[in-house]
Design an enzyme around this catalytic site. Structure first.
Site, PDB file in Angstrom:
ATOM      1  N   CYS A 139       0.822  -1.215   0.000  1.00 27.56           N
ATOM      2  CA  CYS A 139       0.000   0.000   0.000  1.00 27.56           C
ATOM      3  C   CYS A 139       0.853   1.261   0.000  1.00 27.56           C
ATOM      4  O   CYS A 139       0.570   2.215  -0.745  1.00 27.56           O
ATOM      5  CB  CYS A 139      -0.942  -0.011   1.200  1.00 27.56           C
ATOM      6  SG  CYS A 139      -0.142  -0.417   2.772  1.00 27.56           S
ATOM      7  N   ARG A 167       0.021   3.520   9.813  1.00 30.59           N
ATOM      8  CA  ARG A 167      -0.977   3.120  10.802  1.00 30.59           C
ATOM      9  C   ARG A 167      -0.460   1.864  11.490  1.00 30.59           C
ATOM     10  O   ARG A 167       0.273   1.067  10.913  1.00 30.59           O
ATOM     11  CB  ARG A 167      -2.330   2.891  10.126  1.00 30.59           C
ATOM     12  CG  ARG A 167      -2.337   1.783   9.054  1.00 30.59           C
ATOM     13  CD  ARG A 167      -2.678   0.439   9.627  1.00 30.59           C
ATOM     14  NE  ARG A 167      -2.671  -0.610   8.635  1.00 30.59           N
ATOM     15  CZ  ARG A 167      -1.663  -1.435   8.433  1.00 30.59           C
ATOM     16  NH1 ARG A 167      -0.529  -1.282   9.104  1.00 30.59           N
ATOM     17  NH2 ARG A 167      -1.766  -2.426   7.563  1.00 30.59           N
TER      18      ARG A 167
END
Length: 338
Positions: A139, A167
């Site tokens: 990602c 994250r």
């Protein structure tokens, strides 16, 4: 119609299955699950359920979930497998794919060596053409390639320095962390720099990665030295040619990842996904040939369009622009400025 099997139905697998099912030139032959959990119960309404081997069948039957067969049965009914199993499992599964002579796509958690090519739709679509084994990069790497490719194409790039605030884990994960700490990667460059070079060959890049106690999105602070001078407007115009880059302006009122994900909800997207890389236009600073900007990355979904495009490249049925347009149309990815 390309017959696509999905091995692994977690964060990425379930989204790829949905995206593939929307395409006019593909069909999902089934998904592989290991547990008869709530995800399996819901998925069984839309997809045929397969299991790794027969030892898993009874648990599914006891839960009232019909099992169509094993992963080998799914392979027999498919032309390509998207392997979205947990990191490291894809490498173990590859032996089966090679043995059964079926094409396979792996995700960014696997090492680059697992595949004949790593893939990003914008930067190296052609490198996956007619390949049997392709890896869609992670990602974070996907996000960097998305916004750097237009700059490299238009201005040339001498050097990239990116700080990645990651994250800690995905929203549905209650096991990982950190919860109340910031955890820097002490290896510099982080693994993202060499990974980015697998889809942007020869790029001079360094990355730093830091985990933060949030589940919503990654945030990147990117600094680029171009080969030629540019203006802020030049840079933004370069991005506006690409639908998978979204410009977030001052009037949007969006100043956080929480608001960014709320925007995705307002789109009415499946699972509230934000496939686009969101760049805050206020953050774009250009001085001569030096560019800085900040972007937000929805780690659960930004690689999903790439998986669809990789399938078309591997079967040599569309060029880059046509495949991207087909994918974007079905996923409702449009040119948007906020």
């Amino acid at each position: 119609m390309i017959r696509v099997g999905i091995n692994g139905y977690g964060t990425i697998g379930r989204r790829v299955a949905r995206a593939v099912s929307l395409q006019d030139d593909m069909i999902v032959t089934g998904i592989v699950k290991t547990k008869p959990d709530y995800v399996s119960m819901v998925a069984s309404r839309d997809f045929k359920i397969f299991v790794p081997d027969k030892s898993y069948e009874k648990a599914f039957q006891d839960a009232g979930i019909k099992v169509e067969g094993t992963v080998e049965n799914l392979i027999d009914d498919s032309e390509i497998i998207v392997d979205a199993t947990p990191e490291g499992q894809g490498e173990k599964n590859k032996d089966l794919y090679v043995k059964r002579r079926i094409k396979a796509i792996f995700e960014g958690g696997e090492e680059p060596e697992i595949a004949q090519a790593s893939f990003n739709a914008y930067s190296n679509f052609e490198e996956a053409r007619s390949k049997d084994y392709v890896r869609v990069v992670s990602c974070n790497t996907t996000a960097l390639a998305r916004t750097l490719h237009p700059l490299r194409e238009r201005f040339g790039i001498r050097y990239v320095d990116a700080t990645i605030v990651r994250r800690a884990t995905d929203p549905n994960d209650s096991k990982k962390g950190p919860i109340n700490a910031v955890e820097p990667s002490l290896s510099i460059p982080s693994h993202h720099a060499p990974d980015l070079r697998t889809v942007m060959s020869g790029l001079n890049v360094s990355t730093i990665a830091i985990k933060a106690p949030t589940t919503l999105m990654h945030v990147h602070a990117v600094r680029v030295e171009l080969e030629k001078d540019a203006s802020k407007n030049d840079v933004i115009e370069a991005w506006r040619s690409y639908r998978r880059i979204m410009e977030i302006g001052k009037n949007s009122g969006i100043t956080s990842t929480g608001q960014m994900m709320d925007l995705a909800r307002e789109f009415g997207r499946d699972r509230s996904d934000l496939y686009e890389i969101a760049v805050w236009s206020q953050s774009v600073s250009v001085q001569g040939n030096h560019v800085s900007y900040i972007q937000a990355v929805h780690q659960e979904s930004d690689v999903v369009p790439e998986n669809v495009d990789a399938i078309r490249s591997m079967f040599d049925i569309a060029d880059r622009d046509r495949s991207v347009s087909m994918t974007d149309s079905k996923l409702k990815i449009e040119k948007r400025v906020f």
